[in-house]
Design a protein around this motif. Structure first.
Motif, PDB file in Angstrom:
ATOM      1  N   THR B  51      29.982  24.457 -50.408  1.00 15.12           N
ATOM      2  CA  THR B  51      30.881  25.292 -51.210  1.00 15.12           C
ATOM      3  C   THR B  51      31.484  24.482 -52.348  1.00 15.12           C
ATOM      4  O   THR B  51      31.589  24.956 -53.486  1.00 15.12           O
ATOM      5  CB  THR B  51      31.990  25.876 -50.316  1.00 15.12           C
ATOM      6  N   ASP B 165      27.446  31.977 -52.681  1.00 12.61           N
ATOM      7  CA  ASP B 165      27.903  31.167 -51.552  1.00 12.61           C
ATOM      8  C   ASP B 165      27.823  32.000 -50.275  1.00 12.61           C
ATOM      9  O   ASP B 165      28.716  32.796 -49.999  1.00 12.61           O
ATOM     10  CB  ASP B 165      29.340  30.701 -51.794  1.00 12.61           C
ATOM     11  N   GLU B 166      26.777  31.822 -49.530  1.00 13.32           N
ATOM     12  CA  GLU B 166      26.551  32.576 -48.288  1.00 13.32           C
ATOM     13  C   GLU B 166      26.942  34.040 -48.455  1.00 13.32           C
ATOM     14  O   GLU B 166      27.787  34.548 -47.719  1.00 13.32           O
ATOM     15  CB  GLU B 166      27.362  31.954 -47.138  1.00 13.32           C
TER      16      GLU B 166
HETATM   17 MG   LIG Z   1      31.189  26.949 -47.531  1.00 17.53          MG
END
Ligand SMILES: [Mg+2]
Ligand SMILES: Nc1ncnc2c1ncn2[C@@H]1O[C@H](COP(=O)(O)OP(=O)(O)OP(=O)(O)O)[C@@H](O)[C@H]1O
Lengths: 279, 307
Positions: B51, B165-166
């Motif tokens: 991240t 991000d995911e």
């Molecule tokens: Mg993360």
């Protein structure tokens, strides 16, 4: 079949109201002739001494007087005899003036404080000291510097309503979700547009809570302030009627204060619902 | 690599020491590139700094060393050319679906009138199959629908690169699957350059042209860059039939289960150069690890990376 909750609550409210009126009536009505006293003396003392009836007005008296007030709320027979509507109007105007000044001061200032941790830290000790001061304690200072009792009352309203709005705005602005600010940043949104389109709506519910607390406090304080400065307003009316020993009018004023306070709060509650959002 | 469209060059992130503690270097000497039109996935264990890396790439965070070069220019902050799809959608809850997308479009095209903005938003709302929900608030949408709005918002500004991000990690498997399919078709149709963090090996195999493997922190590095050896046009339904599927999957799984942690020993290997991490192509030049029509899925759960 069960009636809907709202209807049942309404019925219960009516029952409670009737019970309250009945108990009130029973409490103030006399028990008949209590003692054989000299008729001359009885005449002097008035009915209460003879019949045992309380000097406290009953619901009937209140109703009659209330009707008189409602049928002519805005008469003006000089400084000590004005309609209750007129007096309430003075108070509302004062509250709105002081409160309005507080809104235009506290919200922008709170915004700045919330946006800048530096300003937050720097102003915090002042706010912490100023916040707990009873607004009425400012009254002599206000009278001395402003030299006008009406404006002093407005100043006192201003000072008491400024803190909840200032603190709530600063808190609301400072705690806007970082995610939302990041959205604005990745979209290269300028500072002003971020403030207006992201921070303001995000903080609006918290700000509105402060606004609502403020108007509540302002309405509490105006009665006391007007008792002090005198002249006009519902606070002065209460004090004046107390000096006239007219408990009936005092009770009616209390009722009116409650109703107006509720209306102010409901109006802001409606505004708060407009800006509320669900996450 | 020096010709890549986006270059991550010697990136390092050190968080300052908390009171009484020591500063932690989350990752160091991270080098890799992203070509135009390429879909790159980043896989690594929780806490290795994925991240953080993506935030630096988005311009939301600052690196402590090294830099990122896009189109020959070093980035200095966020840009409309790098759109972000956030893990938790990050929709503005007081705006409708249309309002959220329009907020982004107005930021890109400040001169457009309302009708033009609406038409443009509508195009992207339709693209993510949210037609009919334009006037709904995020709180009235399911998790999958919210994420679709996030995708529409990011795509509507027609960014140079899409950073994710995911994006699907908070969704259930079925919704995740259908969103992956949509992302595949959108990215294929628009040749969208994309960078995505994921914990899901199958997601990476389905979407990525190139998978960057990151070792465990602190001081995480890029261990290896895995080229996807499955042909383009693969789908969730048929990709497991391809002979390269199991070599790919086993390779990635092996990395997450064993190598991500023990990578520190590989680091001392004189053959390892962080500027040019080894590139592997699992399945190429090897016999198929499994029969093509292997029934079922005997492998352990792929999402080993979650805590
Ligand atoms: Mg993360
Ligand atoms: N603001 C911060 N201050 C100090 N340390 C931080 C900060 N942000 C992240 N870290 C540390 O940096 C490391 C990497 O965090 P990051 O969120 O990038 O991990 P991640 O790889 O995205 O993990 P996950 O897969 O769980 O999302 C973590 O060990 C975290 O504790």
């Amino acid at each position: 079949m069960q009636l809907p909750l709202g209807l049942r609550a309404g019925l219960l409210s009516v029952v409670l109201f009737i019970a309250f009126i009945a108990i009130w009536q029973a409490a103030v009505s006399g028990t008949g002739k209590v003692a054989d006293i000299d008729p001359e003396y009885a005449k002097l003392m008035g009915a209460s001494a003879v019949t045992g009836a309380s000097a406290m007005p009953g619901p009937g008296d209140i109703g009659v007087t209330l009707w008189q007030h409602l049928s002519d709320p805005f008469y003006d027979n000089g400084p000590n005899d004005k309609g209750i509507g007129l007096q309430l109007g003075y108070s509302i105007l004062r509250v709105l003036a002081g409160f309005g000044l507080a809104v235009v001061t506290a919200i922008p200032l709170g915004f700045l404080i919330g946006m800048s941790p530096l300003v937050y830290k720097a102003l915090d000790p002042y706010i912490q000291i100023l916040k707990p001061i009873s607004p009425l304690a400012w009254m002599p200072l206000a009278l001395y510097t402003i030299k006008d009792s009406g404006l002093s009352a407005i100043f006192v309203i201003f000072i008491c309503s400024v803190w909840p709005m200032l603190l709530n705005t600063a808190f609301g602005v400072a705690s806007v979700r970082k995610e939302w600010l990041n959205v604005a940043r990745t979209l290269e949104v300028g500072q002003l547009r971020t403030a207006i389109a992201v921070i303001l709506p995000a903080a609006a519910p918290t700000i509105m809570t402060g606004v609502r607390i403020s108007i509540g406090i302002a309405w509490l304080v105006i009665v006391a302030a007007e008792m002090l400065v005198g002249g006009t307003g519902i606070g002065y009316f209460v004090w004046n009627e107390w000096n006239n020993l007219s408990i009936t009018n005092v009770i009616i004023a209390i009722l009116a204060i409650g109703v107006i306070g509720m209306v102010l709060d409901q109006a802001l509650g409606w505004l708060a619902r407009l800006v509320a959002y669900q996450e | 690599m020096s010709t890549s469209h986006i270059r991550i060059e010697g990136l390092r992130k050190t968080f300052p020491a908390p009171r009484g503690g020591v500063a932690v270097t989350v990752f160091d000497q991270v080098w890799f590139g992203i070509e135009k039109g390429e879909f790159v996935c980043l896989i690594g264990h929780s806490g290795c700094g994925k991240t953080t890396l993506l935030n630096i790439l988005a311009g939301l965070d600052e690196s402590s060393g090294g830099g990122i070069v896009v189109n020959g220019k070093e980035i200095t902050g966020p840009s409309l050319d790098r759109a972000v799809i956030f893990q938790h959608h990050a929709l503005l809850p007081w705006l409708t679906v249309m309002g959220n997308v329009a907020f982004a479009v107005r930021s890109r095209h400040s001169g457009w009138d309302n009708a033009k903005v609406r038409a443009h938003c509508q195009k992207y709302i339709d693209l993510v199959h949210l037609t009919g929900s334009e006037m709904k608030k995020p709180s009235q949408l399911s998790g999958g629908m919210k994420q679709r709005v996030g995708i529409a918002r990011a795509l509507a500004i027609e960014p140079d690169i899409l950073l994710m991000d995911e994006p699907f990690s908070a969704l259930d498997a079925l919704t995740r699957g259908s969103l992956q399919d949509e992302l595949v078709s959108i990215c294929a149709a628009t040749q969208q350059t994309s960078f995505m963090i994921t914990h899901d090996i199958d997601e990476a195999i389905l979407l990525a042209d190139k998978i960057v493997l990151m070792s465990n922190g602190p001081e995480a590095r890029v261990c290896e860059i895995v080229e996807n050896t499955l042909p383009k046009g693969r789908t969730r339904k048929d990709m497991h039939r391809h002979p390269h599927y199991y070599p790919m999957r086993n390779h990635l799984l092996e990395f997450l289960v064993n190598r991500a942690n023990s990578f520190k020993t590989e680091l001392s290997d004189p053959g390892y150069d962080p500027m040019h991490p080894p590139v592997t192509r699992p399945g190429v030049g090897q016999p198929a690890a499994r029969p093509i029509d292997a029934p079922g899925d005997p492998l352990p759960e792929a999402k080993t990376a979650g805590r």
